[in-house]
Write an enzyme that holds these catalytic residues in place. Structure first.
Site, PDB file in Angstrom:
ATOM      1  N   GLY A  62       0.796  -1.225   0.000  1.00 42.42           N
ATOM      2  CA  GLY A  62       0.000   0.000   0.000  1.00 42.42           C
ATOM      3  C   GLY A  62       0.822   1.265   0.000  1.00 42.42           C
ATOM      4  CB  SER A  63      -0.253   4.522   1.319  1.00 38.10           C
ATOM      5  OG  SER A  63       0.366   5.671   1.804  1.00 38.10           O
ATOM      6  CB  SER A  64       4.683   6.381   0.107  1.00 38.93           C
ATOM      7  OG  SER A  64       3.873   7.537   0.074  1.00 38.93           O
ATOM      8  N   GLY A  65       2.826   6.041   3.020  1.00 39.35           N
ATOM      9  CA  GLY A  65       2.699   6.466   4.415  1.00 39.35           C
ATOM     10  C   GLY A  65       3.053   5.354   5.408  1.00 39.35           C
TER      11      GLY A  65
END
Lengths: 136, 428
Positions: A62-65
């Site tokens: 998923g996200s780069s967060g």
């Protein structure tokens, strides 16, 4: 005793209960840092709290967060005790570093198949060794 | 890990404590990855201004310098933060002034972010405030080493532009902004940019929604792989590939794909794999298309829609125009809110082009800076939302505990006007 040999990427030695996921874990949209809980509805660990556990999982998705969300668990006191994962990606590696917990990657056998949730595990990231001390 | 003389000077504090902390993090990070060295970058896209409870606490304790040190450098020392060494932009963050009062999003966060913008713009950060920096002035050239966050921007940067970035985080981009360095690893290395999987689409990809569905399928099929796409399509545009990449980076971890003849690094399937053989060949036909549509739409049961969300990733001017054209002279249902998210720079263009007025007259809102997933906020009382974005339909039910439907733009506009979801998968 079940022992895995891998590569330590964040140093330290800890012992604690394992929480094992055979599915990759999302940071943003996957965990709630305030509670230390997996919140992705279709995830096998949906609703489980990872605080204080040896989190064993294949890798990040998923996200780069991802790293920022796990860093928040450290800042909010809900972090896992250690991480053991297989697939080295920027998200998961940076996440382990900024969560500042002992982390072992790339074990010689698949830890997500052989370690069970509730097993007591020792993560020696200085030596790159993960040991199951007690079976659940 | 090998360091040049200049990098050693940075590590040893010759350029100040913050640069030394940044280099220390890059060394820890690079060594953990197994990188042999760092590479130079002059293009950083990260996040500093996004509010969070942890950040608010750090700012209260020690101001923005403290927040940057801990969150963007992984450093607990009290250090001064110098000006950014290389061009650095702020990606999407929380809601801004234009969203004040529209949701339960705290006013305190809007104020914290505005304070952050003042601090970081003084440090040389360009406040682009979008997940699509490539639409508004940060357009890297082929081969350029970048340090970008935001999975949908990373996949666009690598695949459509042929620039090189890994999926970085807040700390690695923070360290890159003060050093102009990032680990030379992963997508920076040419041999790691070759294809791994061959995906053949037997469904003709002719529309925005089709590219999103296909992207969601591809991400599930290849995970972290580098898919090479073959089969049938009509020429995709920026919005189609923005949607495709965002979906593939959401359901999987795709950071780089090749569409021979379309994307710059592969003129042919042979180029995309070089001398290697694909690990796997995967087909996408009507059955796979229906399955992926049903998976995306298994998070909805009620068809009473109260929120329509467009612009994920942030809408292009052409997408805004398409919405305005469909809303001209019509009124959105009184029980429904319609939002389109776009970069601030494109909002300005949309306002001057008259699109904002058409959308506002119909009862919709053109908003900037953020999205409901980033800000964890939707209009009060939202139970069922619809979107033309596979990524938003994937994330928002988990983040807000609401139901979601995925469909075409026309179906979303129909739901906005009628308050009822009537979407279905069109025959292909």
């Amino acid at each position: 005793m079940l022992t895995f040999s891998g590569r330590g990427i964040v140093p330290g030695v800890v012992e604690g209960p394992a929480l094992v996921s055979t599915e990759e874990i999302s940071g943003f949209g996957g965990i709630d840092p305030a509670r230390g809980v997996i919140i992705e509805p279709r995830h096998e660990l949906f609703g489980e709290c990872f605080t204080g556990t040896v989190l064993v999982f294949p890798g990040a998705k998923g996200s780069s967060g991802w790293a920022g969300f796990f860093q928040s668990t450290r800042l909010m006191g809900t972090a896992p005790l250690a991480m053991v994962f297989t697939t080295v990606t920027t998200k998961a590696v940076l996440g382990a570093i900024v969560t500042r917990i002992p982390t072992v990657v790339e074990c010689d056998r698949d830890p997500t198949c052989l370690i069970r949730t509730g097993d007591r595990a020792r993560v020696d990231a200085d030596a790159g060794v993960v040991t199951v001390l007690d079976r659940s | 890990m090998f360091l040049t003389e200049e990098e050693k000077r940075m590590r040893d504090g010759k350029e100040g404590a913050a640069v030394a902390a940044a280099m220390d993090l890059l060394v820890r990070y690079g060594e953990a990855l197994g990188a042999e060295r760092l590479c130079e970058t002059r293009n950083v896209a990260g996040t500093m201004t996004q509010p969070s409870p942890a950040k608010a606490k750090l700012v209260e304790e020690g101001g923005w310098a403290k927040a940057f040190a801990v969150i963007n450098l992984d450093c607990d020392e009290d250090i001064d933060i110098p000006r950014m060494k290389v061009p650095t932009c702020q990606l999407q963050h929380g809601f801004g002034e234009d969203a004040r009062g529209l949701t339960g999003y705290p006013d305190a966060n809007i104020e914290l972010q505005s304070d952050a913008e003042a601090y970081y713009s003084d440090k040389g950060v360009n406040i682009l405030a979008t997940c699509t920096p490539y639409q508004v002035g940060n357009l890297p050239v082929r081969g350029e080493h970048c340090a970008w966050m935001e999975s949908s921007a990373v996949v666009y940067c690598n695949s459509v532009l042929g620039a090189r970035t890994n999926c970085e985080g807040a700390a690695s981009t923070g360290a890159a902004s003060l050093t102009g360095r990032i680990p030379y690893w992963g997508n920076h290395v040419p041999e790691n940019r070759l294809g791994t999987h061959l995906i053949r689409t037997d469904v003709e990809l002719t529309a925005f929604a089709e590219w999103g569905l296909f992207g969601y399928f591809v991400g599930e099929a290849v995970g972290e792989g580098r898919p090479v796409i073959t089969g049938g399509w009509t020429q995709p545009d920026l919005a189609d590939l923005k949607h495709f990449g965002a979906a593939a980076a959401t359901s999987g971890g795709v950071e780089l794909y090749h569409i021979p003849g379309i994307t710059p690094e592969a003129g042919s399937i042979g180029d995309a794999f070089s001398a290697r053989t694909p690990q796997e060949e995967i087909g996408y036909g009507p059955r796979e298309r229906r399955q992926v549509y049903e998976r995306l739409n298994d998070q909805g049961s009620s068809t009473d829609v109260d929120f329509v969300l467009l612009g994920c990733p942030h809408a292009s001017l052409e997408q805004i125009e398409a919405v305005a054209r469909r809303l001209e002279g019509r009124k959105i249902h009184s029980d429904v809110e319609l939002w389109i998210m776009t970069p601030p720079a494109l909002f300005a263009a949309a306002a001057r082009s008259g699109y904002d007025r058409v959308i506002t007259d119909a009862g919709g809102k053109l908003l900037t800076d953020s999205c409901p997933a980033m800000s964890k906020a939707a209009p009060d009382g939202t139970r069922v939302f619809v979107s033309d974005s596979a990524k938003q339909v994937h994330y928002l039910p988990a983040i807000l505990g609401i139901e979601g439907w995925f469909g075409t733009l026309d179906e979303c506009i129909d739901a906005a006007i009628t308050g009822v979801w009537r979407g279905e998968l069109a025959p292909c």
